[in-house]
Design an enzyme around this catalytic site. Sequence first.
Site, PDB file in Angstrom:
ATOM      1  N   ARG B  53      30.582 130.968   9.026  1.00 43.37           N
ATOM      2  CA  ARG B  53      32.198 130.626   8.190  1.00 43.37           C
ATOM      3  C   ARG B  53      32.530 128.077   8.391  1.00 43.37           C
ATOM      4  NH1 ARG B  53      32.511 134.705   7.493  1.00 43.37           N
ATOM      5  NH2 ARG B  53      32.623 135.344   9.468  1.00 43.37           N
ATOM      6  N   THR B  54      32.894 128.957  10.109  1.00 38.68           N
ATOM      7  CA  THR B  54      33.149 127.730  10.731  1.00 38.68           C
ATOM      8  C   THR B  54      31.733 126.955  10.939  1.00 38.68           C
ATOM      9  OG1 THR B  54      34.716 129.103  12.431  1.00 38.68           O
ATOM     10  CG2 THR B  54      34.261 126.658  12.744  1.00 38.68           C
ATOM     11  N   LYS B  82      17.298 127.530  29.299  1.00 35.61           N
ATOM     12  CA  LYS B  82      16.762 127.288  31.369  1.00 35.61           C
ATOM     13  C   LYS B  82      17.476 126.860  32.249  1.00 35.61           C
ATOM     14  CE  LYS B  82      13.116 124.398  28.361  1.00 35.61           C
ATOM     15  NZ  LYS B  82      13.077 123.333  27.388  1.00 35.61           N
ATOM     16  N   ARG B 103      32.142 125.334  19.929  1.00 36.83           N
ATOM     17  CA  ARG B 103      31.816 126.450  19.949  1.00 36.83           C
ATOM     18  C   ARG B 103      31.073 127.472  21.209  1.00 36.83           C
ATOM     19  NH1 ARG B 103      32.904 131.733  15.935  1.00 36.83           N
ATOM     20  NH2 ARG B 103      34.048 130.123  15.210  1.00 36.83           N
ATOM     21  N   HIS B 131      41.667 128.744  18.256  1.00 40.14           N
ATOM     22  CA  HIS B 131      40.492 128.243  17.170  1.00 40.14           C
ATOM     23  C   HIS B 131      41.161 126.791  16.653  1.00 40.14           C
ATOM     24  CE1 HIS B 131      37.611 128.002  14.918  1.00 40.14           C
ATOM     25  NE2 HIS B 131      37.334 129.093  14.343  1.00 40.14           N
TER      26      HIS B 131
END
Lengths: 163, 310
Positions: B53-54, B82, B103, B131
């Site tokens: 969703r985000t 890496k 995120r 958030h």
Amino acid sequence: MSDDHEHHDGNTDHELRVSKIRDGTVIDHVRGGQALNVLAILGIDGSKGEEVSVGMNVPSDRFARKDIVKVEGRELSQDEVDVLTLIAPDATINIVRDYEVVEKHRVERPDVVVGVLSCPNDGCITTGNEPVTSRFDVLEGAVRCSYCETIVREEIAALIDTA
Amino acid sequence: MRHDHLITSKQLSRADIEAILDRAAEIDADRAAVADRHAGSLLGLLFFEPSTRTKMSFETAMKRLGGDVVDMGSVESSSVKKGETLADTVRVIEGYADALVLRHPKQGAAKMASEYVDVPLLNAGDGAGHHPTQTMLDLYTIRENAGLDDLTIGIMGDLKYGRTVHSLAHALTNFDTRQHFISPESLQLPREVIYDLHQAQDAQVREHETLEDILPSLDVLYVTRIQQERFPDKDEYQKVAGEYQIDKRILEAARDDLTIMHPLPRVDEIAPEIDETEHAAYFEQAHNGVPVRMALLDLLLSKNGGGADE
């Protein structure tokens, strides 16, 4: 013993349990058992040849027992003094020159301590391999990680970064 | 907004929040008016955790403003695999994009990353931390359904690890709200969130272990998922899970105009039979992510020199 510099009278106090210093800093009235944490917070581990005397759990007028730390040849900076308040809020700092106390002051709580404590939260970005210096806001009786915001009230000394 | 980065809802005043919500409402009412507003601008998507969703709503929002996105892709296919640090990653991608969305599974990641970049950075979730863009769409939905003042809201579920809850709770202290937190004891709000709520002037906050007593007084019930994996003992989870599920029988005690929200995804916290009732606002809430994120991007990109005058 805590006031041995103030009662300095020549030869006799060379035999004191914690020896006098000529030039440097005496950190007095540290809460019993915290002396090694004081050294850790100052980054003093003896590896650089520092001359350090430590008295632990010695009798005190102000507390039942206290610790005392004497560092020869080093005068603490204000920043260093400030961070001591986290674990030694009652400490007295004596700056000694030529066996005389030339400055005496109490620690004051700083707003922030940087690069001194490690965050106990495994989920905090500062605990990984990022190039970030730890930063804690100092609250009343607690510290708070500026990144993950975790608040630590007890065992702040355990967070001291000795690496 | 006062800041070029959006890291936590705590940095936003009531006026900031209202400006964002008002702008979102304008955009929602006439999306065509902003269709080319940020043509040529690029948004960098850095999702170190899976997100549907985000991520999609940010992508949609940017494209509906006429801009485009560059996407780091999955962690497995990136330089992170890496061993590249987050600090290096954001410094590289800021050279490609006009704003960044991050995120990350670690708390404080967005704050740290923002210290390394000059382009606006939006926190799209940092571990169990914050958030804030979810909070803006939550507030938008609450305002549309129940208003933001003289509001009694219940926030229920995993309050300990629920970053949407942490951000929402603080943002609500800017308004005349009574907040009731309902959770099993083991999933109560972290003490740092409680500390912030108590620091906020006039915040009215109470904690409960059951919904029953407080339900009849609620204007809004915000439900989050109680995650089975948070419980070391499966029996303990089974004991509490049933007490935090919403169905029509439980809602008999609720007001007719109760609004039920959920940041999604849900599992079994809200029975499907609720979906068709007047109470359900969670799909509307998800859809609101687009205009709200359009508003946020517009405000940040315009401040930094992008965007045509309307």
